[in-house]
Structure formats: C-alpha cells, structure tokens
Scaffold this active site. Structure first.
Site, mmCIF file in Angstrom:
data_model
loop_
_atom_site.group_PDB
_atom_site.id
_atom_site.type_symbol
_atom_site.label_atom_id
_atom_site.label_comp_id
_atom_site.label_asym_id
_atom_site.label_seq_id
_atom_site.Cartn_x
_atom_site.Cartn_y
_atom_site.Cartn_z
ATOM 1 N N ARG A 112 0.866 -1.155 -0.075
ATOM 2 C CA ARG A 112 -0.108 0.015 -0.044
ATOM 3 C C ARG A 112 0.875 1.201 0.159
ATOM 4 N NH1 ARG A 112 -5.406 1.036 1.859
ATOM 5 N NH2 ARG A 112 -5.830 3.081 3.062
ATOM 6 N N HIS A 139 -7.196 0.994 -6.684
ATOM 7 C CA HIS A 139 -7.440 0.256 -5.617
ATOM 8 C C HIS A 139 -8.221 -0.966 -5.995
ATOM 9 C CE1 HIS A 139 -7.923 -0.642 -1.463
ATOM 10 N NE2 HIS A 139 -8.336 0.610 -1.060
ATOM 11 N N GLN A 142 -10.061 -3.455 -3.029
ATOM 12 C CA GLN A 142 -11.464 -2.679 -2.742
ATOM 13 C C GLN A 142 -12.472 -2.920 -3.522
ATOM 14 O OE1 GLN A 142 -12.270 -0.808 0.263
ATOM 15 N NE2 GLN A 142 -14.237 -1.198 -0.715
ATOM 16 N N ASP A 233 -16.499 8.600 -1.664
ATOM 17 C CA ASP A 233 -15.253 8.671 -1.267
ATOM 18 C C ASP A 233 -14.931 9.984 -0.562
ATOM 19 O OD1 ASP A 233 -12.964 7.658 -0.288
ATOM 20 O OD2 ASP A 233 -12.085 7.648 -2.106
ATOM 21 N N CYS A 273 -15.854 3.593 0.563
ATOM 22 C CA CYS A 273 -14.878 2.379 0.937
ATOM 23 C C CYS A 273 -14.404 2.690 2.323
ATOM 24 C CB CYS A 273 -13.677 2.718 -0.079
ATOM 25 S SG CYS A 273 -13.219 4.306 -0.272
ATOM 26 N N ARG A 301 -14.107 -7.304 2.431
ATOM 27 C CA ARG A 301 -12.995 -6.892 1.794
ATOM 28 C C ARG A 301 -12.216 -8.279 2.459
ATOM 29 N NH1 ARG A 301 -10.212 -2.109 1.747
ATOM 30 N NH2 ARG A 301 -8.251 -3.425 1.170
#
Length: 314
Positions: A112, A139, A142, A233, A273, A301
């Site tokens: 990440r 991403h 996700q 987001d 998310c 997830r």
C-alpha cells in the site's frame, strides 16, 4: 452463480484489475461468497498452510491491514506487517533489491503506497505475486469486495447502474475498470478539474466495448437518476491534506444527501470505501440509513481478499 477461471491465476501480479477477465472476477466473487459462508459456519480452512504474505505499508490502514492479516490466518497462513520504517527502502535501498530479497523469504507481497510506479517496479523485480493494496491511481482489492457486495445485494452485476460521486481518484479509476470488465454501467460525477485520468478513462472504455458496459464521466448530478448503487469517497485522500480547504469548496455541491439519493431507485444501495467523514462527502442520514451497506462492504474485504490469495497461492 457458476463461473470458471478463464486462465490460471497462480503467481499473477494484481496491480489494476486489468489482469482479470470477466470470468476471473466472477470466479473470485463465487469463491469469496463460498469462503464467507464457510467462515460463518465455523469451518476451518487451511489451503494456505505454510504460506507467508509480506504486507508493506507506506500509508496507514485499518481495513487493508486487518483484512489481509486476518485473511491469511483464516486460511492457515501467516502475514508479516512491514512499515516503511521497518525496511531498508526507507534508507535508500533500491526497490529492485527489496523485491528480490523478499522473494527469497515470503510467498507474496501486498503493498500500500503512493506512486503507482513504485508498485510496478516491485512487481517487475519480484519473482512472487505482488498485490496492490492501494496506490494513488488504483485500488483493485477494494473493488473486488465492492463487486462481491453488489452481487450479494442485487443478485447480478450486469443490468445495474453504479453512480460514483466525488473525486476522480483511485476509487473512481478502479470502479470504472472493474465495471467495464464485468459489464456493469458506471457513471462518475465530479466537479470540473477533478475528473479521472484521461488515459484510465480510455482504458476503461476499451474494456467496455467488449463487455457492453455504459461508462460516463459527468459534472451533472441529475445523472444520479435511476441509479442502483450510489458510491462516494472522501474529498481529500491521504497525501492531499494541504488541498483540504480548496477541495471542501470545490466539492460542496457534490455531497451525497437525501436530495441526491432521492433521484436513485427506491431500492438503491449506498457504498463507501471508508473511512467516511459524515456531513462532508455524505450525510449521516444516508450512510447510517436503511439503504447503506458500507459495513457489509467493509466486511467483504476479508473474504474477497481470501479468495484472491487462495487463487494466487494455493
């Protein structure tokens, strides 16, 4: 739902979702739903016994770290957390050297980080799978969980209209690409000057020509009309803190609130998310309301990443 892999995923790098076909994604969703059901029934699974996953974090995380660590343990494997301070990368070691060394010790790397190019360099020099846990541009893990959640809630992916409202960031990029692969319509609504990158829009449109998905980038909030899924987001992501005041002004009319969701279908689902800033990008009445599935989405997830790890390593 029945699906088969179009190719073996063993040893694959997962950088953007473009590594997958529609059949691959449907297979991973099916596997994730199966793993979720088995977990809820208390079944012990050891398909990754003896496997170790290195987790490199240049950015802090809650969901990514915990879901990958717990996922590896639930599959009988091990996960090793490494912050930027723990690695010689922070002291100037080349990424290529780090990739080659870790390839001798572990079975896969999840990273990440900020620049997508850093992820690509790591993957280029590693001889083991490298997984994108988030970069400034993409991403993918996700969105695997997001598509799993849509499947759970709507019973299918095709025939749904997803509307993403907010910054044309890594989430917008991966939602466009993921939707294009599986044939789900996707509209991104953002303020002028905050659109997704043009090259990623073009990549998604190329994929959509194959799947039949309808993609759109818009500045008009009335394009929410008829949405099956509304997604948002945060307005300022990690690394953009100095832009927070400017972004609050630019995005103030793009808040997901009762008026906005009133244009969607009555049975729409709301997705985010996380982490969320209530009363900024979304009101509490929406995110905590009856149409919100954000915690189901966050929980998925774990199972989507277990399915991915199993496909890459088992």
């Amino acid at each position: 739902m029945m699906s088969t892999l179009s190719k073996s995923l063993k040893g694959l790098d997962v950088l953007t979702l473009k590594e997958f076909t529609e059949e691959d994604i449907l297979f991973l969703i099916q596997q994730a739903l199966t793993l979720k059901a088995k977990h809820e029934q208390g079944e012990i699974i050891t398909t990754l016994r003896g496997k170790t996953l290195a987790l490199i974090f240049d950015k802090p995380s809650t969901r990514t770290r915990v879901s990958f660590e717990a996922g590896m343990m639930q599959l009988g494997g091990n996960a090793m957390y490494l912050s930027g301070r723990d690695l010689q990368l922070g002291r100037g070691e080349p990424i290529s050297d780090t990739a080659k060394v870790l390839s001798q010790y572990v079975d896969a790397i999840m990273i990440r980080t900020f620049e997508h190019s850093k992820l690509e360099q790591l993957a280029e020099h590693a001889s083991i799978p490298v997984i994108n846990g988030l970069t400034d541009d993409h991403h993918p893990c996700q969105v695997l969980a997001d598509l799993m959640t849509v499947m759970e809630c709507k019973g299918d992916l095709k025939g749904n209209k997803m509307v993403y409202i907010g910054d044309g960031n890594n989430m917008a990029h991966s939602l466009l690409i993921g939707s294009a692969i599986v044939g789900m319509d996707c509209t991104v609504i953002c303020p002028k000057g905050y659109e997704p990158k043009k090259e990623i829009i073009l990549e998604a449109e190329t994929l959509a020509h194959v799947s039949g998905a309808n993609l759109k980038v818009s500045h008009d909030l009335t394009d929410v009309s008829g949405a099956d899924i509304i997604y948002t987001d945060v307005w300022a992501s990690m690394g953009q803190e100095e832009e927070a005041t400017l972004r609050l002004q630019a995005f103030k009319h793009y808040q997901v609130n009762d008026e906005i969701v009133g244009m969607a279908k009555p049975d729409y689902i709301f997705m985010h998310c996380l982490p969320a800033h209530r009363e900024e990008e979304v009101t509490a009445t929406v995110i905590d309301g009856p149409n919100s599935v954000v915690f189901q989405q966050a929980g998925n997830r774990l199972h989507a990443q277990k399915a991915l790890l199993q496909a890459l390593l088992a």
